[in-house]
Scaffold this motif. Structure first.
Motif, PDB file in Angstrom:
ATOM      1  N   SER A   6       0.828  -1.217   0.000  1.00  0.00           N
ATOM      2  CA  SER A   6       0.000   0.000   0.000  1.00  0.00           C
ATOM      3  C   SER A   6       0.856   1.257   0.000  1.00  0.00           C
ATOM      4  N   ASN A   7       1.882   1.268   0.822  1.00  0.00           N
ATOM      5  CA  ASN A   7       2.764   2.438   0.886  1.00  0.00           C
ATOM      6  C   ASN A   7       3.536   2.643  -0.417  1.00  0.00           C
ATOM      7  N   VAL A   8       4.021   1.552  -0.999  1.00  0.00           N
ATOM      8  CA  VAL A   8       4.753   1.645  -2.262  1.00  0.00           C
ATOM      9  C   VAL A   8       3.821   2.182  -3.352  1.00  0.00           C
ATOM     10  N   GLY A  13       1.918   6.407  -7.062  1.00  0.00           N
ATOM     11  CA  GLY A  13       0.808   7.224  -7.535  1.00  0.00           C
ATOM     12  C   GLY A  13       1.106   8.708  -7.428  1.00  0.00           C
ATOM     13  N   LYS A  14       1.718   9.124  -6.329  1.00  0.00           N
ATOM     14  CA  LYS A  14       2.051  10.544  -6.139  1.00  0.00           C
ATOM     15  C   LYS A  14       3.050  11.022  -7.185  1.00  0.00           C
ATOM     16  N   VAL A  15       4.070  10.227  -7.449  1.00  0.00           N
ATOM     17  CA  VAL A  15       5.092  10.612  -8.430  1.00  0.00           C
ATOM     18  C   VAL A  15       4.488  10.692  -9.829  1.00  0.00           C
ATOM     19  N   LEU A  16       3.728   9.676 -10.204  1.00  0.00           N
ATOM     20  CA  LEU A  16       3.137   9.657 -11.545  1.00  0.00           C
ATOM     21  C   LEU A  16       2.157  10.810 -11.751  1.00  0.00           C
ATOM     22  N   GLN A  17       1.372  11.110 -10.733  1.00  0.00           N
ATOM     23  CA  GLN A  17       0.404  12.207 -10.851  1.00  0.00           C
ATOM     24  C   GLN A  17       1.119  13.552 -10.944  1.00  0.00           C
ATOM     25  N   ALA A  18       2.101  13.757 -10.089  1.00  0.00           N
ATOM     26  CA  ALA A  18       2.798  15.040 -10.045  1.00  0.00           C
ATOM     27  C   ALA A  18       3.622  15.301 -11.303  1.00  0.00           C
ATOM     28  N   ARG A  19       4.266  14.275 -11.819  1.00  0.00           N
ATOM     29  CA  ARG A  19       5.196  14.483 -12.934  1.00  0.00           C
ATOM     30  C   ARG A  19       4.605  14.198 -14.311  1.00  0.00           C
ATOM     31  N   ARG A  21       0.862  13.490 -14.783  1.00  0.00           N
ATOM     32  CA  ARG A  21      -0.603  13.588 -14.803  1.00  0.00           C
ATOM     33  C   ARG A  21      -1.267  12.236 -15.093  1.00  0.00           C
ATOM     34  N   LEU A  22      -0.724  11.185 -14.482  1.00  0.00           N
ATOM     35  CA  LEU A  22      -1.268   9.836 -14.626  1.00  0.00           C
ATOM     36  C   LEU A  22      -1.492   9.230 -13.252  1.00  0.00           C
ATOM     37  N   GLY A  23      -2.614   8.547 -13.096  1.00  0.00           N
ATOM     38  CA  GLY A  23      -2.809   7.739 -11.912  1.00  0.00           C
ATOM     39  C   GLY A  23      -2.060   6.424 -12.089  1.00  0.00           C
ATOM     40  N   LEU A  24      -1.869   5.697 -11.012  1.00  0.00           N
ATOM     41  CA  LEU A  24      -1.135   4.440 -11.082  1.00  0.00           C
ATOM     42  C   LEU A  24      -1.850   3.420 -11.976  1.00  0.00           C
ATOM     43  N   SER A  25      -3.156   3.306 -11.860  1.00  0.00           N
ATOM     44  CA  SER A  25      -3.904   2.376 -12.721  1.00  0.00           C
ATOM     45  C   SER A  25      -3.825   2.797 -14.181  1.00  0.00           C
ATOM     46  N   GLU A  26      -3.848   4.096 -14.429  1.00  0.00           N
ATOM     47  CA  GLU A  26      -3.732   4.591 -15.797  1.00  0.00           C
ATOM     48  C   GLU A  26      -2.363   4.240 -16.383  1.00  0.00           C
ATOM     49  N   TYR A  27      -1.319   4.439 -15.589  1.00  0.00           N
ATOM     50  CA  TYR A  27       0.031   4.082 -16.037  1.00  0.00           C
ATOM     51  C   TYR A  27       0.084   2.593 -16.354  1.00  0.00           C
ATOM     52  N   TYR A 101       8.854   6.147 -12.933  1.00  0.00           N
ATOM     53  CA  TYR A 101       8.185   5.027 -12.267  1.00  0.00           C
ATOM     54  C   TYR A 101       9.228   4.086 -11.664  1.00  0.00           C
ATOM     55  N   GLU A 102      10.228   3.715 -12.458  1.00  0.00           N
ATOM     56  CA  GLU A 102      11.247   2.778 -11.980  1.00  0.00           C
ATOM     57  C   GLU A 102      12.049   3.348 -10.810  1.00  0.00           C
ATOM     58  N   LYS A 103      12.430   4.623 -10.908  1.00  0.00           N
ATOM     59  CA  LYS A 103      13.164   5.267  -9.808  1.00  0.00           C
ATOM     60  C   LYS A 103      12.295   5.345  -8.554  1.00  0.00           C
ATOM     61  N   ALA A 104      11.040   5.729  -8.729  1.00  0.00           N
ATOM     62  CA  ALA A 104      10.130   5.848  -7.585  1.00  0.00           C
ATOM     63  C   ALA A 104       9.868   4.484  -6.956  1.00  0.00           C
ATOM     64  N   LEU A 105       9.749   3.456  -7.779  1.00  0.00           N
ATOM     65  CA  LEU A 105       9.528   2.115  -7.251  1.00  0.00           C
ATOM     66  C   LEU A 105      10.715   1.656  -6.422  1.00  0.00           C
ATOM     67  N   GLU A 106      11.893   1.847  -6.957  1.00  0.00           N
ATOM     68  CA  GLU A 106      13.103   1.453  -6.233  1.00  0.00           C
ATOM     69  C   GLU A 106      13.218   2.209  -4.902  1.00  0.00           C
ATOM     70  N   ALA A 107      12.980   3.511  -4.936  1.00  0.00           N
ATOM     71  CA  ALA A 107      13.059   4.321  -3.717  1.00  0.00           C
ATOM     72  C   ALA A 107      11.989   3.905  -2.704  1.00  0.00           C
ATOM     73  N   ALA A 108      10.777   3.677  -3.185  1.00  0.00           N
ATOM     74  CA  ALA A 108       9.677   3.303  -2.280  1.00  0.00           C
ATOM     75  C   ALA A 108       9.916   1.925  -1.663  1.00  0.00           C
ATOM     76  N   LEU A 109      10.444   0.999  -2.442  1.00  0.00           N
ATOM     77  CA  LEU A 109      10.749  -0.332  -1.889  1.00  0.00           C
ATOM     78  C   LEU A 109      11.777  -0.222  -0.772  1.00  0.00           C
ATOM     79  N   LYS A 110      12.798   0.595  -0.987  1.00  0.00           N
ATOM     80  CA  LYS A 110      13.817   0.803   0.052  1.00  0.00           C
ATOM     81  C   LYS A 110      13.199   1.461   1.283  1.00  0.00           C
ATOM     82  N   GLU A 111      12.453   2.543   1.056  1.00  0.00           N
ATOM     83  CA  GLU A 111      11.901   3.324   2.164  1.00  0.00           C
ATOM     84  C   GLU A 111      10.929   2.526   3.028  1.00  0.00           C
ATOM     85  N   HIS A 112      10.135   1.677   2.418  1.00  0.00           N
ATOM     86  CA  HIS A 112       9.073   0.984   3.147  1.00  0.00           C
ATOM     87  C   HIS A 112       9.402  -0.472   3.486  1.00  0.00           C
TER      88      HIS A 112
END
Length: 130
Positions: A6-8, A13-19, A21-27, A101-112
């Motif tokens: 959930s956290n990842v 979703g935040k990164v994709l929307q901010a950079r 304009r896509l939701g995670l499901s849309e991506y 997406y790939e950078k955010a995924l890697e960072a989120a996996l580490k963070e959480h």
């Protein structure tokens, strides 16, 4: 595991929307369409890939169409069937979003703590991203 996922997903979703304009499901829909034969899928097939109900996918595809990222097309053999087709603009938006997406995924996996969780399952973070 549920909390990590959930956290990842929230971070992605935040990164994709901010950079982009896509939701995670849309991506994910754009990504699935890009990998599909002729960059198209029937609506119910897209729903199955995304693990969403038909109504949710219809609303999401409508948003993607308004943004020019997909178009709907009738199935040639079954006029009741509707395809969702990735447009060139959709492909460009997806390709633009993939590195973030790939950078955010890697960072989120580490963070959480996702990397540790995946390691206990014998999966590395790069494998999980695919």
């Amino acid at each position: 595991m549920v909390k990590v996922a959930s956290n990842v997903e929230a971070d992605l979703g935040k990164v994709l929307q901010a950079r982009h304009r896509l939701g995670l499901s849309e991506y994910r829909a754009l990504e699935i369409l890009a990998r599909s034969q002729n960059s198209e899928l029937r609506m119910q097939e897209l729903a199955a890939h995304l693990l969403l109900n038909q109504s949710s996918v219809s609303r999401m595809v409508e948003r993607l169409e308004r943004a020019g990222l997909t178009v709907r097309d009738l199935c040639p053999d079954d006029k009741r069937g509707v395809y969702t087709v990735l447009t060139e603009d959709g492909r460009v938006r997806l390709e633009s979003a993939q590195p973030d997406y790939e950078k955010a995924l890697e960072a989120a996996l580490k963070e959480h703590g996702g990397e540790k969780l995946l390691a206990t399952q014998g999966v590395n973070a790069r494998q999980a991203m695919r």
